[in-house]
Design a protein around this motif. Structure first.
Motif, PDB file in Angstrom:
ATOM      1  N   THR A  28       0.831  -1.203   0.000  1.00 48.21           N
ATOM      2  CA  THR A  28       0.000   0.000   0.000  1.00 48.21           C
ATOM      3  C   THR A  28       0.863   1.249   0.000  1.00 48.21           C
ATOM      4  N   ILE A  29       0.653   2.099  -0.999  1.00 48.57           N
ATOM      5  CA  ILE A  29       1.293   3.416  -1.019  1.00 48.57           C
ATOM      6  C   ILE A  29       0.585   4.282   0.018  1.00 48.57           C
ATOM      7  N   THR A  30       1.334   4.808   0.981  1.00 43.84           N
ATOM      8  CA  THR A  30       0.738   5.608   2.049  1.00 43.84           C
ATOM      9  C   THR A  30       1.077   7.088   1.948  1.00 43.84           C
ATOM     10  N   SER A  31       2.048   7.433   1.101  1.00 48.73           N
ATOM     11  CA  SER A  31       2.438   8.844   0.976  1.00 48.73           C
ATOM     12  C   SER A  31       2.990   9.096  -0.406  1.00 48.73           C
ATOM     13  N   LEU A  40      -1.610  12.485  -1.120  1.00 51.18           N
ATOM     14  CA  LEU A  40      -2.538  11.398  -0.822  1.00 51.18           C
ATOM     15  C   LEU A  40      -3.092  11.565   0.585  1.00 51.18           C
ATOM     16  N   PHE A  41      -4.319  11.099   0.760  1.00 56.20           N
ATOM     17  CA  PHE A  41      -4.962  11.120   2.073  1.00 56.20           C
ATOM     18  C   PHE A  41      -4.685   9.813   2.805  1.00 56.20           C
ATOM     19  N   LEU A  42      -4.283   9.910   4.060  1.00 56.48           N
ATOM     20  CA  LEU A  42      -4.141   8.763   4.950  1.00 56.48           C
ATOM     21  C   LEU A  42      -4.826   9.127   6.253  1.00 56.48           C
ATOM     22  N   SER A  43      -5.813   8.345   6.653  1.00 58.25           N
ATOM     23  CA  SER A  43      -6.548   8.682   7.867  1.00 58.25           C
ATOM     24  C   SER A  43      -5.629   8.679   9.079  1.00 58.25           C
ATOM     25  N   ALA A  53      -6.562  -3.698   6.906  1.00 59.66           N
ATOM     26  CA  ALA A  53      -6.143  -2.964   5.710  1.00 59.66           C
ATOM     27  C   ALA A  53      -5.920  -1.495   6.032  1.00 59.66           C
ATOM     28  N   ILE A  54      -4.950  -0.895   5.372  1.00 61.49           N
ATOM     29  CA  ILE A  54      -4.602   0.506   5.597  1.00 61.49           C
ATOM     30  C   ILE A  54      -5.687   1.409   4.997  1.00 61.49           C
ATOM     31  N   ARG A  55      -6.147   2.373   5.803  1.00 54.50           N
ATOM     32  CA  ARG A  55      -7.213   3.280   5.362  1.00 54.50           C
ATOM     33  C   ARG A  55      -6.589   4.536   4.753  1.00 54.50           C
ATOM     34  N   GLY A  56      -6.441   4.530   3.456  1.00 55.14           N
ATOM     35  CA  GLY A  56      -5.897   5.683   2.752  1.00 55.14           C
ATOM     36  C   GLY A  56      -4.753   5.298   1.855  1.00 55.14           C
ATOM     37  N   GLY A  57      -4.172   6.309   1.192  1.00 55.99           N
ATOM     38  CA  GLY A  57      -3.097   6.036   0.243  1.00 55.99           C
ATOM     39  C   GLY A  57      -3.638   5.391  -1.017  1.00 55.99           C
ATOM     40  N   ILE A  58      -2.996   4.298  -1.441  1.00 56.44           N
ATOM     41  CA  ILE A  58      -3.459   3.548  -2.614  1.00 56.44           C
ATOM     42  C   ILE A  58      -3.430   2.059  -2.292  1.00 56.44           C
ATOM     43  N   SER A 163      -5.748  13.624  -1.330  1.00 59.24           N
ATOM     44  CA  SER A 163      -5.860  14.639  -0.289  1.00 59.24           C
ATOM     45  C   SER A 163      -6.331  15.938  -0.927  1.00 59.24           C
ATOM     46  N   VAL A 164      -7.404  16.526  -0.381  1.00 62.09           N
ATOM     47  CA  VAL A 164      -7.958  17.760  -0.926  1.00 62.09           C
ATOM     48  C   VAL A 164      -8.147  18.767   0.212  1.00 62.09           C
ATOM     49  N   PRO A 165      -7.949  20.060  -0.056  1.00 58.81           N
ATOM     50  CA  PRO A 165      -8.098  21.066   1.009  1.00 58.81           C
ATOM     51  C   PRO A 165      -9.533  21.227   1.486  1.00 58.81           C
TER      52      PRO A 165
END
Length: 292
Positions: A28-31, A40-43, A53-58, A163-165
């Protein structure tokens, strides 16, 4: 150093300052940092210890998207979104191409899958996940190889969290005039005739048989700074997801207010199974680019 590695993850660092981080758990890509910002968004509540499973990234979705709709499906007893994102992958090394791009490779075979999942889907396979980083792009490619003697069917999807503002200012362009399956309204089919998608409520759509290969995720910032372009490669469907208020509060690994700062635009092949013959290879992927 173009790469850093420890027991949990690999980081690639480009000479421009861009970087990408990939966990062995799920590959999983996290950053993805580009232009000095995280893209990217990572919770903040995501588990990074391999317990889920990782919540966020890809995250990588294979061989099943969501849960199988038919109890008779070969993947019916697999967990939500399959086994790739909850298995530990092998590090296969990194290549440096004239300092312009860095490429890392990760591998997963059926022998690496947790035994309880392998019993439910006892196929012989090999996955290769290729991550390529440049100054302003991130390319992900998934290769699926059938190592058995019989064909098997699978879904594949790159579950990309951007990740969005401010989600209220985001628009997604390039999916107009495409029919989508609306999971929020009991899987009704709707043709999207709007020029762009905006998010102001729970959104969970599967755009099927998308003929366009390139989309724009417009963040609504002056001059288009930070906008993403997404080019999909041999992936026929596209999922758009934001949990909104109620769903966000129901997830233990997702902050109550984090829906405001993320959107998922996910290329994949999920409305039908890809049939892969014995000893054959399938490949699909995406190229993400940031407007700096």
């Amino acid at each position: 150093m173009p790469s850093q590695i420890n027991d949990e993850k690999v980081s690639l660092i480009h000479s421009s300052g861009s970087s990408v981080e990939v966990y062995f758990f799920g590959a999983t890509i996290t950053s993805w940092k580009c232009g000095g910002k995280e893209r990217l968004f990572l919770s903040k509540d995501s588990k990074l210890d391999g317990t889920k499973a990782i919540r966020g990234g890809i995250p990588l979705i294979f061989p099943q998207f969501a849960k199988a709709s038919e109890p008779s499906a070969e993947t019916a007893n697999l967990p939500q979104h399959g086994i790739a994102r909850v298995s530990t992958w092998k590090w296969l090394g990194v290549n440096v191409d004239n300092d312009e791009e860095l490429t890392a490779r990760f591998g997963l075979t059926d022998s690496q899958v947790p035994e309880n999942f392998h019993k439910e889907w006892p196929k012989k396979f090999e996955l290769i996940f290729i991550v390529t980083l440049t100054a302003d792009t991130l390319k992900n490619t998934l290769e699926v190889r059938n190592k058995g003697t019989e064909p098997f069917g699978f879904n594949a999807l790159l579950h990309t969290y951007y990740s969005v503002p401010d989600i209220s200012k985001v628009s997604i362009k390039g999916l107009n005039d495409i029919t989508y399956i609306d999971k929020v309204t009991n899987f009704t089919r709707v043709q999207d005739v709007k020029d762009s998608i905006t998010i102001d409520q729970e959104t969970d759509r599967i755009y099927e048989n998308v003929t366009r290969d390139e989309f724009l995720i417009d963040l609504g910032q002056p001059g288009g700074v930070g906008n993403f372009t997404l080019k999909k490669l041999n992936l026929k469907d596209t999922v758009v997801w934001n949990p909104w208020i109620g769903k966000a509060r129901s997830m233990s690994d997702f902050g109550d207010e984090e829906y405001k700062n993320m959107v998922c635009v996910e290329p994949g092949t999920v409305t039908e199974y890809v049939k892969l013959e014995a000893d054959k290879t399938w490949e699909g992927g995406q190229i993400l680019k940031v407007q700096l």
